[in-house]
Write an enzyme that holds these catalytic residues in place. Structure first.
Site, mmCIF file in Angstrom:
data_model
loop_
_atom_site.group_PDB
_atom_site.id
_atom_site.type_symbol
_atom_site.label_atom_id
_atom_site.label_comp_id
_atom_site.label_asym_id
_atom_site.label_seq_id
_atom_site.Cartn_x
_atom_site.Cartn_y
_atom_site.Cartn_z
ATOM 1 N N ASP A 70 99.622 45.348 30.876
ATOM 2 C CA ASP A 70 99.682 45.311 29.419
ATOM 3 C C ASP A 70 100.850 46.081 28.814
ATOM 4 O O ASP A 70 101.359 47.044 29.399
ATOM 5 C CB ASP A 70 98.398 45.910 28.843
ATOM 6 C CG ASP A 70 97.235 44.954 28.891
ATOM 7 O OD1 ASP A 70 96.906 44.376 27.850
ATOM 8 O OD2 ASP A 70 96.648 44.789 29.965
ATOM 9 N N ASP A 71 101.181 45.704 27.583
ATOM 10 C CA ASP A 71 101.912 46.520 26.608
ATOM 11 C C ASP A 71 103.104 47.270 27.200
ATOM 12 O O ASP A 71 103.130 48.505 27.227
ATOM 13 C CB ASP A 71 100.939 47.518 25.963
ATOM 14 C CG ASP A 71 99.840 46.812 25.199
ATOM 15 O OD1 ASP A 71 100.109 46.311 24.106
ATOM 16 O OD2 ASP A 71 98.705 46.749 25.707
ATOM 17 N N CYS A 112 97.918 40.060 23.988
ATOM 18 C CA CYS A 112 97.207 39.903 25.265
ATOM 19 C C CYS A 112 96.580 38.530 25.466
ATOM 20 O O CYS A 112 96.922 37.811 26.409
ATOM 21 C CB CYS A 112 96.106 40.971 25.373
ATOM 22 S SG CYS A 112 96.663 42.664 25.165
ATOM 23 N N LYS A 165 91.370 42.370 34.121
ATOM 24 C CA LYS A 165 91.191 42.125 32.694
ATOM 25 C C LYS A 165 91.401 40.647 32.387
ATOM 26 O O LYS A 165 92.491 40.131 32.541
ATOM 27 C CB LYS A 165 92.176 42.979 31.885
ATOM 28 C CG LYS A 165 92.157 42.692 30.396
ATOM 29 C CD LYS A 165 93.253 43.444 29.670
ATOM 30 C CE LYS A 165 93.360 42.951 28.224
ATOM 31 N NZ LYS A 165 94.445 43.602 27.487
ATOM 32 N N HIS A 167 90.088 39.022 29.193
ATOM 33 C CA HIS A 167 90.392 39.019 27.759
ATOM 34 C C HIS A 167 90.549 37.605 27.230
ATOM 35 O O HIS A 167 91.399 37.319 26.384
ATOM 36 C CB HIS A 167 91.652 39.846 27.471
ATOM 37 C CG HIS A 167 91.727 40.334 26.054
ATOM 38 N ND1 HIS A 167 92.789 41.055 25.570
ATOM 39 C CD2 HIS A 167 90.871 40.196 25.006
ATOM 40 C CE1 HIS A 167 92.595 41.369 24.311
ATOM 41 N NE2 HIS A 167 91.431 40.849 23.933
ATOM 42 N N ASP A 339 102.080 41.426 29.908
ATOM 43 C CA ASP A 339 101.649 40.342 29.025
ATOM 44 C C ASP A 339 102.361 40.347 27.679
ATOM 45 O O ASP A 339 102.400 39.341 26.986
ATOM 46 C CB ASP A 339 100.128 40.362 28.832
ATOM 47 C CG ASP A 339 99.619 41.646 28.202
ATOM 48 O OD1 ASP A 339 100.420 42.552 27.921
ATOM 49 O OD2 ASP A 339 98.389 41.745 27.988
ATOM 50 N N ASN A 340 102.927 41.469 27.267
ATOM 51 C CA ASN A 340 103.627 41.536 25.986
ATOM 52 C C ASN A 340 104.306 42.894 25.848
ATOM 53 O O ASN A 340 104.158 43.767 26.702
ATOM 54 C CB ASN A 340 102.664 41.319 24.809
ATOM 55 C CG ASN A 340 101.379 42.122 24.903
ATOM 56 O OD1 ASN A 340 100.299 41.586 25.128
ATOM 57 N ND2 ASN A 340 101.491 43.433 24.755
#
Length: 365
Positions: A70-71, A112, A165, A167, A339-340
């Site tokens: 993530d992030d 996400c 994860k 999501h 993812d981003n």
């Protein structure tokens, strides 16, 4: 190995393994195809030759490992010099970038859920209503009729596993073992659930979730109202079977989730390598536990994102070593990505979601 320009292209290539398979693309794809079709055809031909050579040598199509976290700002992995700004390093991921292909202009969705839906389907999430971040409780998710890469590969003879994860929603049809994966351990929501506990409520990281820690409220009109009650954090299941809750909803269970997902990922790889069965396994760690206490701090900066990378990198090294030990490294495609980008202005500064090289932040919608 040569890699197609997009996940949609990779899905199309994998679909070509199946008889009479056809992929319908968005309009933008056909514009790009007009501009680049000749080059794509040449690259596809080269990929097909390489795949055939690998199949003849190893007796089966290539395995696929997909690592997604993530992030992450541009340059947070694969660029040792930029990592020095935050006082951490990811030697194994950096080695992948140096020895493999490092995509420096790769595009993901802005948050996400859309990225994860796009990865699995090869489609733009706006086409099927997955364009926003799923928040607990959502009462929606990835629809059963969507075709996922796990379903395509299952038909092509692959074993498929998902650990981490998800999501992708909290309705049953969105559960990963109902979306083509033979076995799965996943979180239907995001890392915000690491704060869904009395300890986080006590320090005001969340508000009002646990009425039992407050004095009696004479003005409370409904119960539970909008406050989540009776929720599930982690789910495990096998294809065609009922999903089951794993562990519970405490932050201790959240902390145990990634190590358990790592254990199952490694076991899945070993089991299918020994059975000489091609496999597709997704390991998508939660990566960030907003109640985690790092003592001592792994990074010089002491920021949560920087402190979380060493765990992901260590497991990446373990995976690489295991692939070599099992003798399947040459016939395995290993993809690692975020993812981003970071939520630069939204979180507390100590989370460390900083922009590094470029200004700005990712979006939610």
């Amino acid at each position: 190995m040569l890699v197609r320009q997009s996940l949609a292209g990779l899905l199309a290539l994998l679909c070509s393994m199946l008889p009479q398979a056809q992929v319908v693309h968005d309009a933008e794809y056909y514009v790009l195809k007009m501009q680049n079709g000749g080059r794509w055809q040449k690259e596809d031909s080269e990929i097909a030759k390489r795949l055939q050579a690998l199949r003849e040598k190893h007796g089966q199509p290539p395995n696929i490992i997909f690592l997604l976290w993530d992030d992450t700002a541009f340059g947070a992995v694969g660029f040792p010099v930029l990592q020095k700004n935050f006082g951490y390093t990811t030697p194994n991921l950096n080695k992948m970038a140096a020895e493999g292909i490092n995509f420096t202009r790769m595009y993901t969705e802005p948050s996400c859920t859309p990225t994860r839906a796009a990865v699995l389907t090869g489609r733009h999430p706006v086409r099927y209503g997955m364009g926003t971040v799923g928040m607990p409780h959502e009462f929606s998710g990835l629809r059963a009729e969507e075709v996922t890469i796990a379903e395509v590969l299952s038909k092509a003879g692959y074993a498929t596993g998902f650990f981490g994860k998800g999501h992708l929603g909290d309705i049953e049809e969105s559960y990963l073992h109902n979306q083509g994966f033979d076995e799965a351990l996943f979180t239907p929501m995001n890392q915000i659930t690491s704060l869904f506990n009395p300890q986080a409520n006590a320090v005001n990281a969340v508000l009002g979730m646990f009425p039992e820690i407050y004095p009696p409220d004479p003005y409370r009109l409904d119960n539970p109202g909008l406050i989540p009650s009776g929720w599930v954090m982690n789910i495990e299941g096998e294809k065609g079977q009922q999903g089951r809750e794993w562990c519970g909803t405490s932050n201790e269970c959240f902390s145990k989730f990634d190590p358990e997902a790592e254990r199952r990922t490694m076991a899945f790889i070993r089991k299918n390598a020994e059975a000489k069965k091609p496999f597709f396994v997704a390991y998508w760690p939660n990566f960030l536990n907003f109640m985690a206490a790092f003592m001592p701090k792994p990074s010089v900066s002491g920021l949560m994102v920087a402190d979380s990378f060493p765990e992901v990198d260590d497991f990446t090294g373990q995976l690489m070593a295991e692939l070599q030990e099992l003798g399947i490294a040459e016939n395995t495609l290993f993809v690692a990505m975020a993812d981003n980008g970071p939520m630069v202005h939204s979180p507390p500064a100590g989370w460390g979601m900083l922009p590094m090289l470029y200004r700005g932040e990712r979006g939610f919608y």
